[in-house]
Design an enzyme around this catalytic site. Structure first.
Site, PDB file in Angstrom:
ATOM      1  N   ASP A   1       0.808  -1.229   0.000  1.00 22.73           N
ATOM      2  CA  ASP A   1       0.000   0.000   0.000  1.00 22.73           C
ATOM      3  C   ASP A   1       0.840   1.278   0.000  1.00 22.73           C
ATOM      4  O   ASP A   1       0.351   2.347  -0.311  1.00 22.73           O
ATOM      5  CB  ASP A   1      -0.929   0.014   1.235  1.00 22.73           C
ATOM      6  CG  ASP A   1      -0.177  -0.192   2.544  1.00 22.73           C
ATOM      7  OD1 ASP A   1       1.053  -0.349   2.509  1.00 22.73           O
ATOM      8  OD2 ASP A   1      -0.827  -0.218   3.609  1.00 22.73           O
ATOM      9  N   HIS A   2       2.121   1.182   0.331  1.00 26.79           N
ATOM     10  CA  HIS A   2       2.940   2.394   0.454  1.00 26.79           C
ATOM     11  C   HIS A   2       3.639   2.754  -0.851  1.00 26.79           C
ATOM     12  O   HIS A   2       3.572   3.884  -1.322  1.00 26.79           O
ATOM     13  CB  HIS A   2       4.005   2.190   1.535  1.00 26.79           C
ATOM     14  CG  HIS A   2       3.514   2.380   2.937  1.00 26.79           C
ATOM     15  ND1 HIS A   2       2.539   1.603   3.490  1.00 26.79           N
ATOM     16  CD2 HIS A   2       3.875   3.262   3.903  1.00 26.79           C
ATOM     17  CE1 HIS A   2       2.319   2.004   4.737  1.00 26.79           C
ATOM     18  NE2 HIS A   2       3.122   3.014   5.008  1.00 26.79           N
TER      19      HIS A   2
ATOM     20  N   ASP B   1       4.178  -1.190  11.321  1.00 22.93           N
ATOM     21  CA  ASP B   1       3.741   0.147  10.954  1.00 22.93           C
ATOM     22  C   ASP B   1       3.174   0.790  12.216  1.00 22.93           C
ATOM     23  O   ASP B   1       2.417   0.141  12.964  1.00 22.93           O
ATOM     24  CB  ASP B   1       2.677   0.099   9.857  1.00 22.93           C
ATOM     25  CG  ASP B   1       2.446   1.490   9.292  1.00 22.93           C
ATOM     26  OD1 ASP B   1       2.991   1.797   8.214  1.00 22.93           O
ATOM     27  OD2 ASP B   1       1.752   2.295   9.947  1.00 22.93           O
TER      28      ASP B   1
ATOM     29  N   ARG C   1       0.017  12.948  10.068  1.00 17.41           N
ATOM     30  CA  ARG C   1       1.353  13.507  10.321  1.00 17.41           C
ATOM     31  C   ARG C   1       1.608  14.711   9.437  1.00 17.41           C
ATOM     32  O   ARG C   1       1.298  14.679   8.247  1.00 17.41           O
ATOM     33  CB  ARG C   1       2.438  12.455  10.051  1.00 17.41           C
ATOM     34  CG  ARG C   1       2.396  11.369  11.079  1.00 17.41           C
ATOM     35  CD  ARG C   1       3.569  10.416  11.010  1.00 17.41           C
ATOM     36  NE  ARG C   1       3.508   9.581  12.198  1.00 17.41           N
ATOM     37  CZ  ARG C   1       3.763   8.281  12.235  1.00 17.41           C
ATOM     38  NH1 ARG C   1       4.153   7.660  11.144  1.00 17.41           N
ATOM     39  NH2 ARG C   1       3.663   7.619  13.354  1.00 17.41           N
TER      40      ARG C   1
ATOM     41  N   SER D   1       7.199   7.155  12.749  1.00 18.77           N
ATOM     42  CA  SER D   1       6.979   5.837  12.142  1.00 18.77           C
ATOM     43  C   SER D   1       7.749   4.723  12.839  1.00 18.77           C
ATOM     44  O   SER D   1       8.638   4.957  13.653  1.00 18.77           O
ATOM     45  CB  SER D   1       7.380   5.884  10.674  1.00 18.77           C
ATOM     46  OG  SER D   1       8.739   5.546  10.540  1.00 18.77           O
TER      47      SER D   1
ATOM     48  N   ARG E   1       9.544   2.637  11.094  1.00 18.25           N
ATOM     49  CA  ARG E   1      10.554   2.147  10.129  1.00 18.25           C
ATOM     50  C   ARG E   1      11.875   1.851  10.835  1.00 18.25           C
ATOM     51  O   ARG E   1      12.517   2.729  11.394  1.00 18.25           O
ATOM     52  CB  ARG E   1      10.723   3.133   8.963  1.00 18.25           C
ATOM     53  CG  ARG E   1      11.341   4.454   9.301  1.00 18.25           C
ATOM     54  CD  ARG E   1      11.252   5.440   8.136  1.00 18.25           C
ATOM     55  NE  ARG E   1       9.868   5.864   7.927  1.00 18.25           N
ATOM     56  CZ  ARG E   1       9.519   7.084   7.501  1.00 18.25           C
ATOM     57  NH1 ARG E   1      10.428   7.985   7.213  1.00 18.25           N
ATOM     58  NH2 ARG E   1       8.244   7.405   7.352  1.00 18.25           N
TER      59      ARG E   1
HETATM   60  C1  MIC Z   1       4.378   6.432   8.174  1.00 18.95           C
HETATM   61  O1  MIC Z   1       3.214   6.796   8.268  1.00 18.95           O
HETATM   62  O2  MIC Z   1       5.338   7.151   8.486  1.00 18.95           O
HETATM   63  C2  MIC Z   1       4.665   5.046   7.633  1.00 18.95           C
HETATM   64  C3  MIC Z   1       5.288   5.211   6.302  1.00 18.95           C
HETATM   65  O3  MIC Z   1       3.466   4.344   7.477  1.00 18.95           O
HETATM   66  C4  MIC Z   1       5.571   4.333   8.626  1.00 18.95           C
HETATM   67  C5  MIC Z   1       6.115   3.051   8.160  1.00 18.95           C
HETATM   68  C6  MIC Z   1       7.238   3.216   7.195  1.00 18.95           C
HETATM   69  O4  MIC Z   1       8.078   4.092   7.353  1.00 18.95           O
HETATM   70  O5  MIC Z   1       7.296   2.421   6.262  1.00 18.95           O
HETATM   71  C7  MIC Z   1       4.913   4.084   9.995  1.00 18.95           C
HETATM   72  O6  MIC Z   1       4.022   4.795  10.372  1.00 18.95           O
HETATM   73  O7  MIC Z   1       5.373   3.198  10.726  1.00 18.95           O
HETATM   74 FE1  SF4 Z   2       0.164   4.981   5.084  1.00 17.26          FE
HETATM   75 FE2  SF4 Z   2       1.543   5.640   7.269  1.00 17.26          FE
HETATM   76 FE3  SF4 Z   2       0.087   7.459   5.960  1.00 17.26          FE
HETATM   77 FE4  SF4 Z   2      -1.131   5.556   7.286  1.00 17.26          FE
HETATM   78  S1  SF4 Z   2       0.170   7.159   8.146  1.00 17.26           S
HETATM   79  S2  SF4 Z   2      -1.651   6.261   5.231  1.00 17.26           S
HETATM   80  S3  SF4 Z   2       0.221   3.822   6.973  1.00 17.26           S
HETATM   81  S4  SF4 Z   2       1.892   6.401   5.185  1.00 17.26           S
END
Ligand code: MIC
Ligand code: SF4
Length: 643
Positions: A64-65, A120, A382, A535, A537
């Site tokens: 999905d990313h 995630d 975010r 996140s 990550r």
């Molecule tokens: C995000 O919202 O920052 C992400 C991308 O979903 C991350 C995961 C990632 O960095 O792949 C998260 O929230 O953990």
């Molecule tokens: Fe995707 Fe992270 Fe954004 Fe949620 S917050 S939509 S999981 S990138």
């Protein structure tokens, strides 16, 4: 003594440890989820463990990313790797286009009373159906897939006591924004946020999920709603009535803190750049020109959310303002399909909205970067500086209602001016079609895992030496996010290629950081409060580890990031006296003599600043397991040494 919902969930999954606040406990994990941007690493780690099939009740691998696949083969190759690996190891594979992991999981797989670990940070979304749903690094998820327990600090439980009912044009997003205003982005650290009180019954499951989703921004371990009649109705409408159990707090349950919110008194709220807790009322910034409006993300992309927006534009009532670019990212194929069948989608298209895929999209800087110094109103979770892809872009976070109002008028507008409020009822039956979820192969021996050249082997750290020495490579302020450490956007396609992705480390702050770190043979990073928020990550630990970073010395850390650092053998250490932060300068030569002994004896770590001749005391607060992990140079070394 009676128990609250969080305690019931943890205690019923306890494998070892004392169920006492502040103590490390190990819990059994029923379900896991990964997404593509963290999944490739998680599965490489899972493979390294040599377990033939996952040992969970259910594991799902979502894509999905990273779906844009611009400029090359990397994403497509990664997806092929993920799909073939899932098939071999007993994992369900949710194909790109099926939706955002958290929204799909809530709709199709979340089970009240069970535990869910996800690579995630927004995994707590499924707390909306009464799960103990926790975000973690990929390595922790890999361990859980192999049947290992997940270690967490037994949390404090905060009761958010809801009463009353939301007024028209005020919605779930305003509840969590209000909490962020009160508690801040570090107010939830070490806590589970549990919702209770008479107001709970007035919130539908997708509304609850908006609230638990953005509990991640409070820094909380997770957030949870009880599983009640509303949950039952939701699961029934998803054709999953059999998954329901009742899970509510005992009448005499105790909580560590209590926060009261009268839903009827809430107003439309908005978070200003560049932090989710910089919250004010929409009415306070009304009239500010808006360049872009984005509706979607795992926070606000449910059927209910998109139908409210669509209804605002229904039958040509309004058009998108000519100076606003409005995008819609549906949360799932189910949402998109239902919206297209009931004409909700046509209203949006007619109004001039741009329809994107059912993926994360702009939320992770994948497309739709705002114009220079542009104002973007997003229903996301975010708004960290630069996350949108535009360094000076100004991202505001608000409800779908406030987003729709701004899209119409081209300026921030209190949605209560929009007239009659469309109350969207939950459908009696959601449209269920799981054909985009591929079940694992019956005969794994027939499956060949396909690996493209983007997938590079996992780097490993060396065991910890007797002392640590090096220079301060960078000194940072408070609330450094994982987006600052390892940015996403155009770098996302290198998630499976640590050597390449390491070039992104701190690149928004110092483009040459990676060269500097390599030339110095590694060193130290100094941070302020809440280092590593955001996140899950693990690349934000893995890439610095690859560059030779030995320790991060900060005033405090965010939970997931701290665990990730330990997992990859980097020492997260905090100042015993936070004022010592001021005494250390960028470029100072530091030494931690006798570090091994200090960790083994659980004593204070002494930090010598060779440049200014001063000495400081540092704390670590690691559990015995974490000490052993650090000494071994990370979890992979630790588990191999134990085996
Ligand atoms: C995000 O919202 O920052 C992400 C991308 O979903 C991350 C995961 C990632 O960095 O792949 C998260 O929230 O953990
Ligand atoms: Fe995707 Fe992270 Fe954004 Fe949620 S917050 S939509 S999981 S990138």
């Amino acid at each position: 003594m009676g128990k609250n919902v969080a305690q019931k969930l943890i205690d019923s999954h306890l494998v070892s440890g004392e169920a006492a606040q502040g103590k490390e406990v190990n819990v059994r994990i029923d379900q896991t989820i990964t997404q593509d941007a963290t999944g490739t690493m998680a599965y490489l780690q899972f493979e390294a463990m040599g377990v033939p099939r996952v040992r969970t009740k259910l594991s799902v691998s979502y894509v999905d990313h990273n779906t844009l696949q611009y400029g090359g083969f990397e994403n497509a190759d990664d997806h092929r790797f993920l799909q073939t690996l899932a098939s071999k190891y007993g994992i369900y594979f949710s194909r790109p286009g099926n939706g955002i992991c958290h929204q799909v999981h809530l709709e199709r797989f979340g089970v009240p009373g069970q535990t869910l670990l996800g690579s995630d940070s927004h995994t707590p979304t499924s707390g909306g159906v009464g799960m103990l749903a926790i975000g973690a690094g990929g390595l922790d998820v890999a361990v859980a897939m192999g049947g290992g327990a997940f270690s967490l600090t037994y949390p404090k439980v905060v009761l958010v006591n809801l009463k009353g009912k939301l007024k028209p044009w005020v919605s779930a997003k305003d509840v969590i924004l209000e909490l962020l205003r009160r508690m801040t982005v570090k107010g939830g650290v070490g806590k589970v946020i549990e919702y209770g009180g008479p107001g709970v019954a007035s919130l539908l499951v997708p509304e609850r999920a908006t609230i638990t989703n953005m509990g991640a921004e409070l820094g909380a371990t997770t957030s949870v709603f009880p599983s009640d009649e509303v949950t039952k109705e939701f699961l029934k409408a998803q054709g999953r009535a059999k998954d329901w159990i009742e899970l509510v707090a005992d009448a005499d349950a105790k909580y560590d803190e209590r926060i009261d919110i009268d839903l009827a008194k809430l107003e439309p709220m908005i978070a200003r750049p560049h932090m989710p807790d910089s919250v004010c009322k929409v009415s306070e910034i009304e009239g500010m020109k808006v360049d872009q409006v984005c509706v979607g993300s795992c926070t606000n992309s449910s059927y209910r959310d998109l139908m409210v927006v669509s209804d605002v534009f229904k039958k040509g009532k309004h058009k998108v303002h000519p100076e606003v670019s409005m995008t819609i990212s549906p949360g799932s194929k189910q949402v998109l399909d239902m919206l297209s069948l009931n004409k909700g989608l046509s209203h949006l298209i007619e109004a001039g909205a741009r329809i994107l895929e059912a993926t994360c999209g702009p939320c992770i800087g994948n497309g739709q970067s705002p114009p220079s110094a542009g104002v973007s109103l997003r229903t996301f979770n975010r708004n960290f500086e630069g996350r949108s892809g535009t360094k000076d872009g100004k991202v505001y976070l608000c409800s779908p209602e406030a987003a729709a109002a701004a899209a119409i008028y081209g300026v921030v507008t209190d949605p209560r001016k929009l007239g009659k409020y469309p109350r969207i009822a939950q459908p009696k039956r959601f449209l269920v079609d799981d054909s985009m979820v591929v079940p694992p192969a019956k005969d794994p021996s027939k499956v060949q895992i396909v690996r493209g050249p983007n997938i590079q082997p996992l780097p490993k750290a060396a065991p910890l030496g007797a002392s640590l020495k090096g220079k301060v490579l960078i000194k940072l302020g408070d609330n450094i996010t994982t987006d600052h450490i390892t940015p996403a956007g155009t770098w996302l396609k290198y998630r499976s290629n640590v050597p390449k992705y390491s070039e992104s480390v701190f690149s928004q702050i110092d483009a040459k950081f990676h060269e500097k770190a390599k030339a110095a043979g590694g060193g130290f990073v100094i941070g302020g409060e809440n280092y590593g928020q955001g996140s899950s990550r693990e690349h934000a630990a893995l890439c610095p580890m690859y560059l030779g970073i030995k320790a991060i010395i900060a005033k405090s850390f965010a939970r997931i990031h701290k665990d990730n650092l330990v997992n990859f053998g980097i020492l997260p250490l905090t100042f015993e006296n936070p004022a010592d932060y001021d005494a250390i300068a960028d470029g100072d030569a530091l030494e931690m003599p006798g570090i091994q002994d200090a960790l083994k004896s659980n004593g204070t770590v002494v930090l010598k600043d060779i440049t200014n001749g001063k000495e400081f005391k540092l704390k670590h607060g690691y559990s015995p397991r974490q000490v052993d992990t650090i000494l071994a140079g990370g979890t992979l070394n630790y588990t191999t040494m134990k085996a």
